[in-house]
Design a protein around this motif. Structure first.
Motif, short mmCIF file in Angstrom:
data_model
loop_
_atom_site.label_atom_id
_atom_site.label_comp_id
_atom_site.label_asym_id
_atom_site.label_seq_id
_atom_site.Cartn_x
_atom_site.Cartn_y
_atom_site.Cartn_z
N HIS A 1 0.84 -1.20 0.00
CA HIS A 1 0.00 0.00 0.00
C HIS A 1 0.87 1.25 0.00
CE1 HIS A 1 -3.46 -2.50 1.11
NE2 HIS A 1 -2.74 -3.03 2.08
N PRO A 2 0.39 2.34 -0.58
CA PRO A 2 1.11 3.62 -0.50
C PRO A 2 0.92 4.28 0.88
CG PRO A 2 -0.97 3.92 -1.64
CD PRO A 2 -0.86 2.44 -1.33
N ASP A 3 1.89 5.06 1.28
CA ASP A 3 1.79 5.86 2.52
C ASP A 3 1.46 4.97 3.71
OD1 ASP A 3 2.07 7.81 0.62
OD2 ASP A 3 0.12 8.71 0.92
N TRP A 4 2.22 3.92 3.88
CA TRP A 4 1.86 2.85 4.82
C TRP A 4 3.08 2.52 5.66
CZ3 TRP A 4 -0.66 -0.34 7.76
CH2 TRP A 4 -0.61 -1.74 7.70
N LEU A 5 2.90 2.41 6.95
CA LEU A 5 3.96 2.01 7.88
C LEU A 5 5.23 2.85 7.74
CD1 LEU A 5 3.57 -1.90 7.58
CD2 LEU A 5 2.80 -0.46 9.48
N GLY A 6 5.04 4.16 7.72
CA GLY A 6 6.20 5.05 7.71
C GLY A 6 6.88 5.21 6.37
N HIS A 7 6.27 4.72 5.31
CA HIS A 7 6.90 4.80 3.99
C HIS A 7 6.13 5.73 3.06
CE1 HIS A 7 9.03 1.40 5.60
NE2 HIS A 7 9.84 1.39 4.56
N ASP A 8 6.82 6.77 2.58
CA ASP A 8 6.26 7.59 1.51
C ASP A 8 6.77 7.04 0.19
OD1 ASP A 8 8.88 8.38 1.40
OD2 ASP A 8 8.51 10.49 1.81
N PHE A 9 6.54 7.77 -0.89
CA PHE A 9 6.91 7.31 -2.24
C PHE A 9 8.41 7.00 -2.32
CE2 PHE A 9 8.52 8.63 -6.46
CZ PHE A 9 7.88 7.69 -7.25
N THR A 10 9.23 7.94 -1.88
CA THR A 10 10.69 7.76 -1.99
C THR A 10 11.17 6.58 -1.15
OG1 THR A 10 10.88 10.13 -2.31
CG2 THR A 10 12.90 8.96 -1.75
N ASN B 1 -5.00 5.11 11.68
CA ASN B 1 -4.75 6.53 11.47
C ASN B 1 -3.35 6.93 11.90
OD1 ASN B 1 -7.17 7.14 10.23
ND2 ASN B 1 -8.22 7.27 12.20
N GLU B 2 -2.66 6.03 12.59
CA GLU B 2 -1.28 6.30 12.98
C GLU B 2 -0.28 5.76 11.96
OE1 GLU B 2 -0.71 5.47 17.18
OE2 GLU B 2 1.40 5.03 16.78
N VAL B 3 -0.68 4.78 11.17
CA VAL B 3 0.28 4.14 10.25
C VAL B 3 -0.11 4.26 8.78
CG1 VAL B 3 1.15 2.49 11.95
CG2 VAL B 3 -0.82 1.88 10.54
N MET B 4 -1.21 4.94 8.49
CA MET B 4 -1.61 5.16 7.11
C MET B 4 -1.91 6.62 6.90
SD MET B 4 -3.95 1.85 6.25
CE MET B 4 -3.19 0.54 5.32
N GLY B 5 -1.73 7.07 5.65
CA GLY B 5 -1.76 8.51 5.41
C GLY B 5 -3.09 9.14 5.10
N ALA C 1 4.19 -11.88 -1.57
CA ALA C 1 3.54 -10.62 -1.27
C ALA C 1 3.95 -10.23 0.14
CB ALA C 1 2.02 -10.77 -1.36
N ARG C 2 3.95 -8.92 0.43
CA ARG C 2 4.47 -8.49 1.73
C ARG C 2 3.43 -7.81 2.64
NH1 ARG C 2 9.90 -5.17 1.46
NH2 ARG C 2 8.78 -3.92 -0.09
N ASP C 3 2.80 -6.75 2.16
CA ASP C 3 1.91 -5.94 3.01
C ASP C 3 2.71 -5.31 4.16
OD1 ASP C 3 -0.42 -4.73 3.78
OD2 ASP C 3 -1.36 -6.50 4.63
#
Ligand SMILES: [Zn+2]
Length: 293
Positions: A9-18, A49-53, A256-258
Motif C-alpha cells: 500500500h502507499p503511505d503505509w507504515l512510515g513509507h512515503d513514495f521515496t 490513522n497512525e500508520v496510514m496517510g 507478497a508483503r503488506d
C-alpha cells in the motif's frame, strides 16, 4: 530472479513514495501491486490513522484512497501495478470498478477489507464485475476478536472460511486471492481459528486436512497471497508441510508483503525449493494473473 510484491500500500507504515522505492530496490523488488483500502472510517483498524496517510490528508475514503495509489503509479509507472476496490455496498461500486480499470488501468480488485459478508449480493455483484474485467480480487478475512486492541469495538472482515467457499462457488470465473488471519488460520485442521488470529509457530504444528488446502484442491479460482504476519506465520508452522504445499500449488501462491521487511523472502528462500518453483512464486504467477502489456 524477477520479484513482484503482490500486496502493498502507499503511505503505509512510515513509507512515503521515496522510501517505498528505496525499500523495493533494497529488497530486489521490481514491481509491486499497490492496493487501495477503502471503507468507512469507523470500520478500519483502530491503529490505522497512525500508520496510514489517508486521514492525515483529510481523505474520507481511506485509510488508503485510490488517489494515493495513482499518485505513485504516475511518478513511477514501471514500478507499480494499480489495485482498486470500491466499497461493494456503494450502489455505484461496479461502475466505479469499471471506470478505474478503463480510465486508470487498475488491474486488481483490492484490497477488499470491509465489515460485511463477502457473499452478500453487493459483494458478489462486484466480484462478477471484477471477473469480467479480468481483475483478480484480493480479500482480507478476519474473525471477530474483541480483545485484539482491547477495544469494545469488534474487528471482523468478510465472514468465515465457509463464506469464502460460497464466494468461490458463486463466482467461478473470478480469481480470488486469500489473505489475512481469518484465511491463513485454516491452513491447519485444528480449532485454533476459534480463539487465535495468529498461531504460535513453535508449538502449533500443522494438522493435515485444513480448509485452505481443501479449497485449493476443489476450486481452481482460489489463489494465495502470502503477505503479512498471517501468511508468513502460516507457512512457518511446519516447513516440510509448506514445501509440499508450495510444490503442489506452485502455480497459485504469490509472493507478497503488506509490509516493508524481507521476512517473506527469507522464508521462501529457506525452503530449498527448486528454482523454477521460486520463479513462479516470486513473479510468474503474478504475471499470469496480471500480464504485462
Ligand atoms: Zn489485509
Amino acid at each position: 530472479m524477477r520479484i513482484i510484491d503482490a500486496h502493498n500500500h502507499p503511505d503505509w507504515l512510515g513509507h512515503d513514495f521515496t522510501r517505498m522505492l528505496e525499500n523495493m530496490d533494497k529488497n530486489n523488488i521490481e514491481r509491486c501491486w499497490l492496493l487501495s483500502h477503502i471503507c468507512p472510517r469507523n470500520e478500519h483498524n483502530v491503529i490505522y490513522n497512525e500508520v496510514m496517510g489517508g486521514a492525515v490528508l483529510g481523505m474520507s475514503d481511506g485509510p488508503v484512497p485510490f488517489t494515493r495509489c495513482l499518485s505513485y503509479k504516475e511518478r513511477a509507472p514501471e514500478r507499480f501495478i494499480l489495485g482498486y476496490s470500491p466499497d461493494p455496498r456503494d450502489r455505484e461500486a461496479c461502475r466505479m470498478l469499471i471506470a478505474a480499470n478503463k480510465i486508470y488501468g487498475a488491474k486488481i480488485c483490492g484490497e477488499v477489507k470491509i465489515r460485511t459478508m463477502y457473499d452478500s449480493p453487493d459483494c458478489i455483484r462486484l466480484f462478477h464485475t471484477a471477473g469480467e474485467l479480468g481483475m483478480p480480487v484480493v480479500m482480507h478475512f478476519d474473525y471477530d476478536r474483541q480483545t485484539t486492541y482491547k477495544d469494545p469495538w469488534t474487528e471482523w472482515y468478510g465472514g468465515s472460511i465457509h463464506t469464502l467457499e460460497r464466494v468461490l462457488q458463486e463466482c467461478p470465473d473470478t480469481i480470488f486471492l486469500g489473505h489475512a488471519p481469518g484465511f491463513w488460520i485454516h491452513i491447519s485442521n485444528d480449532e485454533l481459528w476459534k480463539t487465535n488470529s495468529y498461531p504460535n509457530i513453535e508449538k502449533d504444528k500443522i494438522v493435515p486436512g485444513g480448509e485452505v488446502v481443501r479449497l485449493l484442491r476443489k476450486y481452481p479460482n482460489l489463489y494465495c497471497d502470502i503477505s503479512a504476519g498471517s501468511g508468513r506465520m502460516a507457512l512457518s508452522r511446519d516447513k516440510k508441510f509448506t514445501k509440499e504445499l508450495l510444490t503442489e500449488f506452485q502455480d497459485r501462491f504469490l509472493y507478497a508483503r503488506d509490509c516493508f521487511d524481507n521476512s517473506h523472502q527469507e522464508l521462501l528462500n529457506s525452503l530449498d525449493l527448486p528454482e523454477e518453483i521460486l520463479k513462479k512464486l516470486y513473479a510468474e504467477n503474478a504475471l499470469h494473473l496480471v500480464p504485462e502489456n
